[in-house]
Design a protein around this motif. Structure first.
Motif, PDB file in Angstrom:
ATOM      1  N   ALA A  14       0.835  -1.206   0.000  1.00  0.00           N
ATOM      2  CA  ALA A  14       0.000   0.000   0.000  1.00  0.00           C
ATOM      3  C   ALA A  14       0.870   1.256   0.000  1.00  0.00           C
ATOM      4  O   ALA A  14       0.574   2.229  -0.699  1.00  0.00           O
ATOM      5  N   ALA A  15       1.958   1.250   0.773  1.00  0.00           N
ATOM      6  CA  ALA A  15       2.849   2.412   0.815  1.00  0.00           C
ATOM      7  C   ALA A  15       3.510   2.637  -0.541  1.00  0.00           C
ATOM      8  O   ALA A  15       3.620   3.786  -1.007  1.00  0.00           O
ATOM      9  N   LEU A  16       3.936   1.565  -1.180  1.00  0.00           N
ATOM     10  CA  LEU A  16       4.542   1.702  -2.509  1.00  0.00           C
ATOM     11  C   LEU A  16       3.528   2.202  -3.539  1.00  0.00           C
ATOM     12  O   LEU A  16       3.856   3.028  -4.394  1.00  0.00           O
ATOM     13  N   ALA A  17       2.314   1.717  -3.457  1.00  0.00           N
ATOM     14  CA  ALA A  17       1.276   2.163  -4.392  1.00  0.00           C
ATOM     15  C   ALA A  17       0.973   3.644  -4.194  1.00  0.00           C
ATOM     16  O   ALA A  17       0.804   4.387  -5.165  1.00  0.00           O
ATOM     17  N   LEU A  18       0.905   4.095  -2.942  1.00  0.00           N
ATOM     18  CA  LEU A  18       0.659   5.515  -2.683  1.00  0.00           C
ATOM     19  C   LEU A  18       1.821   6.370  -3.169  1.00  0.00           C
ATOM     20  O   LEU A  18       1.625   7.448  -3.738  1.00  0.00           O
ATOM     21  N   GLY A  19       3.032   5.912  -2.938  1.00  0.00           N
ATOM     22  CA  GLY A  19       4.202   6.652  -3.399  1.00  0.00           C
ATOM     23  C   GLY A  19       4.250   6.753  -4.912  1.00  0.00           C
ATOM     24  O   GLY A  19       4.593   7.790  -5.477  1.00  0.00           O
ATOM     25  N   TRP A  20       3.892   5.677  -5.589  1.00  0.00           N
ATOM     26  CA  TRP A  20       3.909   5.687  -7.046  1.00  0.00           C
ATOM     27  C   TRP A  20       2.789   6.586  -7.590  1.00  0.00           C
ATOM     28  O   TRP A  20       2.981   7.304  -8.569  1.00  0.00           O
ATOM     29  N   ALA A  21       1.644   6.570  -6.942  1.00  0.00           N
ATOM     30  CA  ALA A  21       0.523   7.373  -7.418  1.00  0.00           C
ATOM     31  C   ALA A  21       0.757   8.866  -7.181  1.00  0.00           C
ATOM     32  O   ALA A  21       0.256   9.701  -7.928  1.00  0.00           O
ATOM     33  N   ASN A  22       1.532   9.235  -6.152  1.00  0.00           N
ATOM     34  CA  ASN A  22       1.749  10.645  -5.817  1.00  0.00           C
ATOM     35  C   ASN A  22       3.065  11.197  -6.357  1.00  0.00           C
ATOM     36  O   ASN A  22       3.498  12.255  -5.928  1.00  0.00           O
ATOM     37  N   ARG A  23       3.695  10.497  -7.290  1.00  0.00           N
ATOM     38  CA  ARG A  23       4.965  10.999  -7.818  1.00  0.00           C
ATOM     39  C   ARG A  23       4.705  12.241  -8.666  1.00  0.00           C
ATOM     40  O   ARG A  23       3.637  12.416  -9.257  1.00  0.00           O
ATOM     41  N   SER A  24       5.718  13.100  -8.728  1.00  0.00           N
ATOM     42  CA  SER A  24       5.542  14.352  -9.466  1.00  0.00           C
ATOM     43  C   SER A  24       5.801  14.129 -10.950  1.00  0.00           C
ATOM     44  O   SER A  24       6.550  13.240 -11.348  1.00  0.00           O
ATOM     45  N   ASP A  25       5.185  14.970 -11.751  1.00  0.00           N
ATOM     46  CA  ASP A  25       5.346  14.900 -13.194  1.00  0.00           C
ATOM     47  C   ASP A  25       6.490  15.827 -13.592  1.00  0.00           C
ATOM     48  O   ASP A  25       6.440  17.036 -13.332  1.00  0.00           O
ATOM     49  N   PRO A  26       7.557  15.330 -14.231  1.00  0.00           N
ATOM     50  CA  PRO A  26       8.699  16.175 -14.571  1.00  0.00           C
ATOM     51  C   PRO A  26       8.329  17.307 -15.526  1.00  0.00           C
ATOM     52  O   PRO A  26       8.882  18.406 -15.440  1.00  0.00           O
ATOM     53  N   VAL A  27       7.410  17.098 -16.425  1.00  0.00           N
ATOM     54  CA  VAL A  27       7.010  18.153 -17.364  1.00  0.00           C
ATOM     55  C   VAL A  27       6.315  19.278 -16.612  1.00  0.00           C
ATOM     56  O   VAL A  27       6.573  20.473 -16.850  1.00  0.00           O
TER      57      VAL A  27
END
Length: 115
Positions: free
Chosen positions: A84-97
């Protein structure tokens, strides 16, 4: 060689057999059912020894397995929390553009109409 037996309708034979089996179930005491179930489970466990502890819970045993069972549950819970922590981290990553566009110099150029 071939004895002559009267032909019966298979549906009638099935219904007669079903009724006879149901009647025998009602006539048999519960202790006989339990003894039969115990014998069947013992034979099955002899043929499938790897799954015997798992099915012991379905037959009235303890599924927790003591210390090893609790450790398994803790590992499972820890794995679920980590996933769950990994999924939240992946979903909240910033968009470089989007990060590039939000730089102050880019915003000022957009405001002046140069981009």
């Amino acid at each position: 060689m071939n004895s002559q037996q009267p032909r019966t309708n298979p549906a009638d034979a099935d219904a007669t057999l079903r009724q006879a089996l149901q009647q025998s179930l009602h006539d048999t005491p519960a202790a006989d059912h339990t003894a039969l179930q115990d014998r069947v489970m013992a034979q099955w466990q002899q043929r499938h020894p790897a799954t015997a502890p798992v099915l012991a819970g379905a037959h009235g045993g303890n599924l927790s397995g003591g210390r090893a069972g609790r450790l398994g549950w803790w590992l499972l819970a820890g794995g679920l929390v980590l996933a769950a922590a990994l999924a939240l981290g992946w979903a909240n990553r910033s968009d470089p553009v989007l990060d590039e566009l939000m730089q102050p110099d880019v915003l000022s150029q957009i405001g002046l109409g140069e981009l």
